[in-house]
Design an enzyme around this catalytic site. Structure first.
Site, PDB file in Angstrom:
ATOM      1  CE  LYS A   1      10.682  -4.620   5.233  1.00  0.00           C
ATOM      2  NZ  LYS A   1       9.440  -4.301   4.450  1.00  0.00           N
TER       3      LYS A   1
ATOM      4  CB  ILE B   1      -0.525  -0.037   1.421  1.00  0.00           C
ATOM      5  CG1 ILE B   1      -0.337   0.603   2.795  1.00  0.00           C
ATOM      6  CG2 ILE B   1      -2.230  -0.526   1.240  1.00  0.00           C
ATOM      7  CD1 ILE B   1      -0.916   0.905   3.859  1.00  0.00           C
TER       8      ILE B   1
ATOM      9  N   PRO C   1       0.402  11.160  -2.750  1.00  0.00           N
ATOM     10  CG  PRO C   1       1.208  13.107  -3.157  1.00  0.00           C
ATOM     11  CD  PRO C   1       0.958  12.876  -1.917  1.00  0.00           C
ATOM     12  CB  VAL C   2       0.633   8.052  -7.591  1.00  0.00           C
ATOM     13  CG1 VAL C   2       1.521   7.178  -8.659  1.00  0.00           C
ATOM     14  CG2 VAL C   2      -0.533   7.584  -6.727  1.00  0.00           C
TER      15      VAL C   2
END
Length: 202
Positions: free
Chosen positions: A32, A13, A178-179
């Site tokens: 991570k 996502i 935003p994209v």
């Protein structure tokens, strides 16, 4: 001090892209803990390329692209939860998939977040279904006593969905990424600067 965990309502996502934008804007190292899947560019490699910040080595690098619990089993690796404690200092930690993804067969990411007590930023996409997914994620985190810093949306603006998630959950809306196309370090930095207040992350 900039120290956050970034989780999400689902996989794919935009958690990593948001993590990269936040790391770049604040100059904060990234970590991570568990990487599942090594055939394509890893999340750490994406952040290193887009953010240009120090990236700490993963505690576990699993070949199989799947939930950490099953990826570790397939790879013949036993995940030690104690190795997943975030190091001290400024840091952006990114989980895997959604907040309730199993790290092992006995431990969910949300349970790790509860142990760590590092403020969590929930990433939610703005597409159909996000209200349900976001409210369920926030509720699951709250039930476990996880501190929630706020929610970040990723995608095209859907004002009603974004507003009702914040209103119903009582969680602060931090902004929307935003994209970004083409996805370059410079374009990502510009998108973050235009849509977020850096003071919210200090």
């Amino acid at each position: 001090m900039t120290r956050f965990v970034v989780t999400g309502t689902d996989t794919g996502i935009g958690k990593t892209i948001f993590s990269a934008s936040l790391a770049r804007a604040t100059g904060t190292p990234y970590w991570k803990p568990v990487q599942s899947g090594l055939e394509e560019e890893t999340d750490s490699e994406i952040v290193a390329r887009l953010a240009g910040v120090p990236v700490r080595p993963e505690a576990y690098r699993l070949v199989t692209p799947a939930s950490p619990h099953i990826a570790a089993e397939i790879d013949g690796v036993a995940i030690d939860i104690e190795r997943l404690t975030p190091p001290p200092g400024e840091l952006i930690v990114e989980g895997a998939g959604g907040a309730l993804v199993p790290v092992t067969r006995r431990t969910l990411y949300a349970e790790l977040f509860a142990r760590w007590q590092v403020p969590v930023i929930v990433c939610a996409r703005t597409s159909l279904g996000t209200i349900n997914h976001s409210l369920l994620t926030i509720e699951a985190l709250k039930r476990r006593g996880v501190p929630i810093h706020g929610v970040v949306f990723v995608g095209d603006a859907v004002e009603d969905s974004e507003a009702i998630i914040a209103d119903v959950s009582g969680v602060r809306r931090l902004g929307r990424l935003p994209v970004v196309a083409p996805l370059t370090s410079e374009n990502l930095a510009a998108a973050f600067g235009a849509n977020f207040d850096i003071a919210d992350f200090r």
